[in-house]
Design a protein around this motif. Structure first.
Motif, PDB file in Angstrom:
ATOM      1  N   HIS A 168      12.687  -4.067   0.991  1.00 20.54           N
ATOM      2  CA  HIS A 168      12.312  -5.369   0.438  1.00 20.54           C
ATOM      3  C   HIS A 168      10.951  -5.344  -0.274  1.00 20.54           C
ATOM      4  O   HIS A 168      10.336  -6.391  -0.476  1.00 20.54           O
ATOM      5  CB  HIS A 168      12.321  -6.432   1.539  1.00 20.54           C
ATOM      6  N   GLY A 169      10.474  -4.157  -0.642  1.00 16.87           N
ATOM      7  CA  GLY A 169       9.282  -4.037  -1.477  1.00 16.87           C
ATOM      8  C   GLY A 169       7.947  -4.035  -0.783  1.00 16.87           C
ATOM      9  O   GLY A 169       6.904  -4.133  -1.428  1.00 16.87           O
ATOM     10  N   PHE A 170       7.928  -3.899   0.541  1.00 23.65           N
ATOM     11  CA  PHE A 170       6.662  -3.821   1.265  1.00 23.65           C
ATOM     12  C   PHE A 170       6.075  -2.418   1.142  1.00 23.65           C
ATOM     13  O   PHE A 170       6.802  -1.430   1.054  1.00 23.65           O
ATOM     14  CB  PHE A 170       6.863  -4.153   2.745  1.00 23.65           C
ATOM     15  N   THR A 171       4.733  -2.357   1.174  1.00 19.63           N
ATOM     16  CA  THR A 171       4.006  -1.097   1.099  1.00 19.63           C
ATOM     17  C   THR A 171       3.261  -0.879   2.408  1.00 19.63           C
ATOM     18  O   THR A 171       2.652  -1.809   2.941  1.00 19.63           O
ATOM     19  CB  THR A 171       2.980  -1.143  -0.059  1.00 19.63           C
ATOM     20  N   ARG A 172       3.288   0.350   2.894  1.00 26.50           N
ATOM     21  CA  ARG A 172       2.526   0.686   4.102  1.00 26.50           C
ATOM     22  C   ARG A 172       1.040   0.571   3.803  1.00 26.50           C
ATOM     23  O   ARG A 172       0.549   1.149   2.850  1.00 26.50           O
ATOM     24  CB  ARG A 172       2.840   2.106   4.559  1.00 26.50           C
ATOM     25  N   THR A 173       0.336  -0.192   4.653  1.00 25.48           N
ATOM     26  CA  THR A 173      -1.092  -0.394   4.463  1.00 25.48           C
ATOM     27  C   THR A 173      -1.897   0.485   5.412  1.00 25.48           C
ATOM     28  O   THR A 173      -2.793   1.194   4.993  1.00 25.48           O
ATOM     29  CB  THR A 173      -1.460  -1.885   4.685  1.00 25.48           C
ATOM     30  N   ARG A 174      -1.541   0.427   6.705  1.00 26.35           N
ATOM     31  CA  ARG A 174      -2.266   1.244   7.685  1.00 26.35           C
ATOM     32  C   ARG A 174      -1.492   1.269   8.993  1.00 26.35           C
ATOM     33  O   ARG A 174      -0.825   0.305   9.343  1.00 26.35           O
ATOM     34  CB  ARG A 174      -3.677   0.715   7.913  1.00 26.35           C
ATOM     35  N   PRO A 175      -1.632   2.376   9.752  1.00 28.15           N
ATOM     36  CA  PRO A 175      -0.966   2.425  11.060  1.00 28.15           C
ATOM     37  C   PRO A 175      -1.781   1.647  12.089  1.00 28.15           C
ATOM     38  O   PRO A 175      -3.007   1.585  12.012  1.00 28.15           O
ATOM     39  CB  PRO A 175      -0.944   3.915  11.390  1.00 28.15           C
ATOM     40  N   ILE A 176      -1.058   1.034  13.053  1.00 23.32           N
ATOM     41  CA  ILE A 176      -1.758   0.350  14.144  1.00 23.32           C
ATOM     42  C   ILE A 176      -1.305   0.854  15.511  1.00 23.32           C
ATOM     43  O   ILE A 176      -1.794   0.395  16.530  1.00 23.32           O
ATOM     44  CB  ILE A 176      -1.621  -1.187  14.058  1.00 23.32           C
ATOM     45  N   SER A 177      -0.366   1.773  15.523  1.00 27.25           N
ATOM     46  CA  SER A 177       0.039   2.482  16.739  1.00 27.25           C
ATOM     47  C   SER A 177       0.746   3.741  16.259  1.00 27.25           C
ATOM     48  O   SER A 177       0.938   3.920  15.056  1.00 27.25           O
ATOM     49  CB  SER A 177       0.946   1.608  17.618  1.00 27.25           C
ATOM     50  N   PRO A 178       1.138   4.630  17.167  1.00 25.25           N
ATOM     51  CA  PRO A 178       1.758   5.873  16.700  1.00 25.25           C
ATOM     52  C   PRO A 178       2.966   5.681  15.782  1.00 25.25           C
ATOM     53  O   PRO A 178       3.193   6.490  14.891  1.00 25.25           O
ATOM     54  CB  PRO A 178       2.157   6.572  17.994  1.00 25.25           C
ATOM     55  N   HIS A 179       3.724   4.603  15.954  1.00 28.97           N
ATOM     56  CA  HIS A 179       4.914   4.403  15.131  1.00 28.97           C
ATOM     57  C   HIS A 179       4.990   3.022  14.477  1.00 28.97           C
ATOM     58  O   HIS A 179       6.015   2.664  13.911  1.00 28.97           O
ATOM     59  CB  HIS A 179       6.178   4.640  15.963  1.00 28.97           C
ATOM     60  N   ARG A 180       3.939   2.231  14.569  1.00 31.02           N
ATOM     61  CA  ARG A 180       3.959   0.881  13.990  1.00 31.02           C
ATOM     62  C   ARG A 180       2.898   0.785  12.889  1.00 31.02           C
ATOM     63  O   ARG A 180       1.787   1.270  13.050  1.00 31.02           O
ATOM     64  CB  ARG A 180       3.700  -0.174  15.055  1.00 31.02           C
ATOM     65  N   TRP A 181       3.268   0.138  11.809  1.00 24.66           N
ATOM     66  CA  TRP A 181       2.403   0.003  10.647  1.00 24.66           C
ATOM     67  C   TRP A 181       2.189  -1.454  10.281  1.00 24.66           C
ATOM     68  O   TRP A 181       3.035  -2.300  10.552  1.00 24.66           O
ATOM     69  CB  TRP A 181       3.066   0.668   9.440  1.00 24.66           C
ATOM     70  N   VAL A 182       1.094  -1.722   9.597  1.00 25.10           N
ATOM     71  CA  VAL A 182       0.929  -2.958   8.855  1.00 25.10           C
ATOM     72  C   VAL A 182       1.485  -2.665   7.468  1.00 25.10           C
ATOM     73  O   VAL A 182       1.122  -1.667   6.843  1.00 25.10           O
ATOM     74  CB  VAL A 182      -0.551  -3.384   8.740  1.00 25.10           C
ATOM     75  N   VAL A 183       2.397  -3.506   7.010  1.00 32.56           N
ATOM     76  CA  VAL A 183       2.940  -3.385   5.659  1.00 32.56           C
ATOM     77  C   VAL A 183       2.671  -4.708   4.941  1.00 32.56           C
ATOM     78  O   VAL A 183       2.595  -5.761   5.580  1.00 32.56           O
ATOM     79  CB  VAL A 183       4.454  -3.069   5.669  1.00 32.56           C
ATOM     80  N   THR A 184       2.495  -4.653   3.636  1.00 31.21           N
ATOM     81  CA  THR A 184       2.186  -5.863   2.889  1.00 31.21           C
ATOM     82  C   THR A 184       3.027  -5.960   1.612  1.00 31.21           C
ATOM     83  O   THR A 184       3.488  -4.949   1.083  1.00 31.21           O
ATOM     84  CB  THR A 184       0.698  -5.930   2.504  1.00 31.21           C
ATOM     85  N   ARG A 185       3.125  -7.182   1.165  1.00 30.81           N
ATOM     86  CA  ARG A 185       3.802  -7.491  -0.098  1.00 30.81           C
ATOM     87  C   ARG A 185       3.318  -8.864  -0.541  1.00 30.81           C
ATOM     88  O   ARG A 185       3.066  -9.733   0.288  1.00 30.81           O
ATOM     89  CB  ARG A 185       5.320  -7.513   0.115  1.00 30.81           C
ATOM     90  N   THR A 186       3.203  -9.044  -1.845  1.00 31.29           N
ATOM     91  CA  THR A 186       2.900 -10.370  -2.373  1.00 31.29           C
ATOM     92  C   THR A 186       4.207 -11.012  -2.814  1.00 31.29           C
ATOM     93  O   THR A 186       5.020 -10.392  -3.500  1.00 31.29           O
ATOM     94  CB  THR A 186       1.902 -10.275  -3.546  1.00 31.29           C
TER      95      THR A 186
END
Length: 190
Positions: A168-186
């Motif tokens: 759905h067009g989200f980009t990985r921004t940064r990891p916050i756990s070994p397998h979880r990321w913050v992803v963002t999209r406008t």
């Protein structure tokens, strides 16, 4: 399988949402999708979570894209502003890398028993993004689980699978756990 349709969580759709939650033990042992609204822990009961969720829905302070197959709700994707959904998993790492707050958060997904791998989560995410666009759009954050080549139980995917967000067009921004990321999209307003 019939066509999946999306409707917003509201006082009108609450009964269908509640029926699915009740059929699944209040969702993960009684959370009722409250874990991002308030800190869950000792002293909070499933009944309190249910009542609080219903109250937030009636006040228009709880949002979700509900997925229906016919008249039956089969899953959802919760979204809201940071004020409505202040609780984030992996908070310390999240705050350490945060520069600004997003306009919207996509915090959790639920798919009813026997419905996984049938497109419900993707449909719910599409519905949430459409509703965010309708409400003015803006920067949207999600916190998906990267499954890589590992098998991950559904309860670990409550924040959604990475593949759905990337689709759905989200980009990985940064990891916050070994397998979880913050992803963002406008998301542009509609």
């Amino acid at each position: 399988m019939s066509v999946l349709q999306v409707r917003a969580l509201s006082a009108d759709t609450w009964p269908a949402f509640a029926q699915l939650a009740e059929a699944n033990n209040g969702v993960w042992g009684g959370c009722w999708c409250m874990g991002f609204h308030v800190k869950l822990g000792k002293g909070r009961t499933a009944e309190q979570n249910r009542a609080d969720k219903q109250h937030l829905v009636r006040e228009g302070r709880a949002h979700a894209a509900l997925v229906f197959e016919g008249a039956q709700c089969v899953g959802w994707c919760q979204f809201g502003s940071p004020e409505e959904l202040p609780e984030i998993k992996s908070r310390r790492r999240y705050d350490a890398g945060r520069t600004t707050l997003p306009d919207w958060r996509i915090t959790c997904f639920f798919t009813g028993r026997g419905r996984r791998r049938g497109g419900v989560a993707g449909t719910a995410l599409s519905g949430a993004l459409a509703e965010i666009a309708r409400r003015g759009g803006g920067v949207v954050e999600g916190y998906p689980e990267e499954t890589d080549d590992r098998t991950v139980p559904g309860s670990y995917l409550h924040t959604g699978p990475m593949a759905a967000f990337e689709h759905h067009g989200f980009t990985r921004t940064r990891p916050i756990s070994p397998h979880r990321w913050v992803v963002t999209r406008t998301v542009d307003p509609r």
